[in-house]
Scaffold this active site. Sequence first.
Site, PDB file in Angstrom:
ATOM      1  CB  CYS A 334      14.176  66.237  27.857  1.00 42.72           C
ATOM      2  SG  CYS A 334      13.923  64.835  26.739  1.00 42.72           S
ATOM      3  CG  HIS A 438      17.449  63.518  30.724  1.00 43.08           C
ATOM      4  ND1 HIS A 438      16.411  64.295  31.197  1.00 43.08           N
ATOM      5  CD2 HIS A 438      16.959  62.861  29.636  1.00 43.08           C
ATOM      6  CE1 HIS A 438      15.345  64.116  30.435  1.00 43.08           C
ATOM      7  NE2 HIS A 438      15.649  63.258  29.476  1.00 43.08           N
TER       8      HIS A 438
END
Length: 500
Positions: A334, A438
């Site tokens: 991310c 994630h």
Amino acid sequence: MTNIAILGTASDVGKSIVATALCRIFSNAGVDVAPYKAQNMSNNSGVTPDGFEMGRAQIVQAQAARVAPHADMNPVLLKPNTDTGAQVVLQGKVCADKSAREYFGDTQRWAEAAFESLDRLMVRHELLVIEGAGSCAEMNLYQRDFVNFKTARRAGAAVILVADIDRGGVFAQVVGTLAVIPPEDRALVKGVIINRFRGDKSLFEGGVKMLESMTGVPVLGVIPYFRGFTIDAEDAVPLSSVVDPKQEPSGDKIGVAAIYFPHISNFTDLAPLERDPSVELHYLHRPKSLDGYKALILPGSKNVRGDLAWLETMGWRDEIEKFRKRGGIIVGLCGGYQMLGASIADPYGVEGAPGASAGLAMLPVETVLEREKALCNSVGKIAGTPFFVSGYEIHMGRTALEPGASPLLEVTERNGVATDDFDGAKSADGQVTGTYFHGFFDRPEVRTWFLRLLDGGYESPRGASVADPFELLAKHFSENLDLEKLFAIAGLSVKGEKES
């Protein structure tokens, strides 16, 4: 039935674990139970099945309760992005960026939204297990604290006070808390749980009697320290993690380093690696030689450009570049993925002052932070492999690959809808990769694939217990709680466990 509110004598006394255990205990008894926490302050969040954002702790509690996570279970989520400010996620959607003074200057708006969600949950479920925040007796904040006793009163809940004996001063914790809160709130406290006891419990039997005599409140149980279950930490790397060690990783372990950014987020992505007995994971705040490590991970960040500037100031760039030249594997997750690209632009001031920053230029991508946050539960296949990744995406950035760049993942599904898309990127030499997913390391086969890139002789753990961790947690608490008293407080009789 009477809702149960788990409030604490302080922060980090184990409220989340207690609430999780009670969710599974009540679910096993056939009760339609759900978790609730009015306000969380955490950069560890997840995505609900219907595409809303909420704290990871309440997602785990919902799993324990056997119900689908819903944003109403955590209606106010504060995601710190500066030392004095946070992004406010209201009922699952980004609402505003507020300084601490702005947010706490008028909590009525947040309280109204939180109670609106609470009211809906009380209609949908038979019983709520409510988790408070911090200490329930911060008297200087008491009037604007809507997360603890105000929530308990709104829900008509019985309060169970949790104290942590491991940190010492348990009598002062319990007696002091009950002494300073108003009498009308003290009357809501129906039980005490002493958490994290080490040693022979029988040696504290006299202490239990003293506490009950001093407070007039029954002690429902003394819970021995339990290492068999970990709930996702809310706002800090767990104390059990290794941070800035002086020693190098053990020679018989696969050394993995993760940079500990000031605004690190979703570090729970690394938990599966940390739990693997063949891996030694170190969080590194201060730059050091990475010669002893096989992989370097740049985790998520709630202030990507700010943490990128910190990384440069601290001198991390040189160490990262040397690590790559040595042949080390680098993974960005991310925000860390964005940092590995050529540039990060924030034209709208999403994470601070508008502007742009040069990235580490290890991946051929460029990122622009947009006003709208992407929230997806996603499935993708690692390009060139048979391995699928199930994860979730939470990001303001839109990342574009430069011509000829290779994506890391072939995305097949987002929020339950089939798609033909891509995610992430990988360098031409395969040493550097990045993804928005994630939970990338959650699947054992993906973990094995990754760790064999680092050590061809890696073997995944054999003969590991496949027992449901929620059942282990519920069993541990059931064996150390007076269930008859607990169920009576909730307006129930003790029932047989639900068959799984």
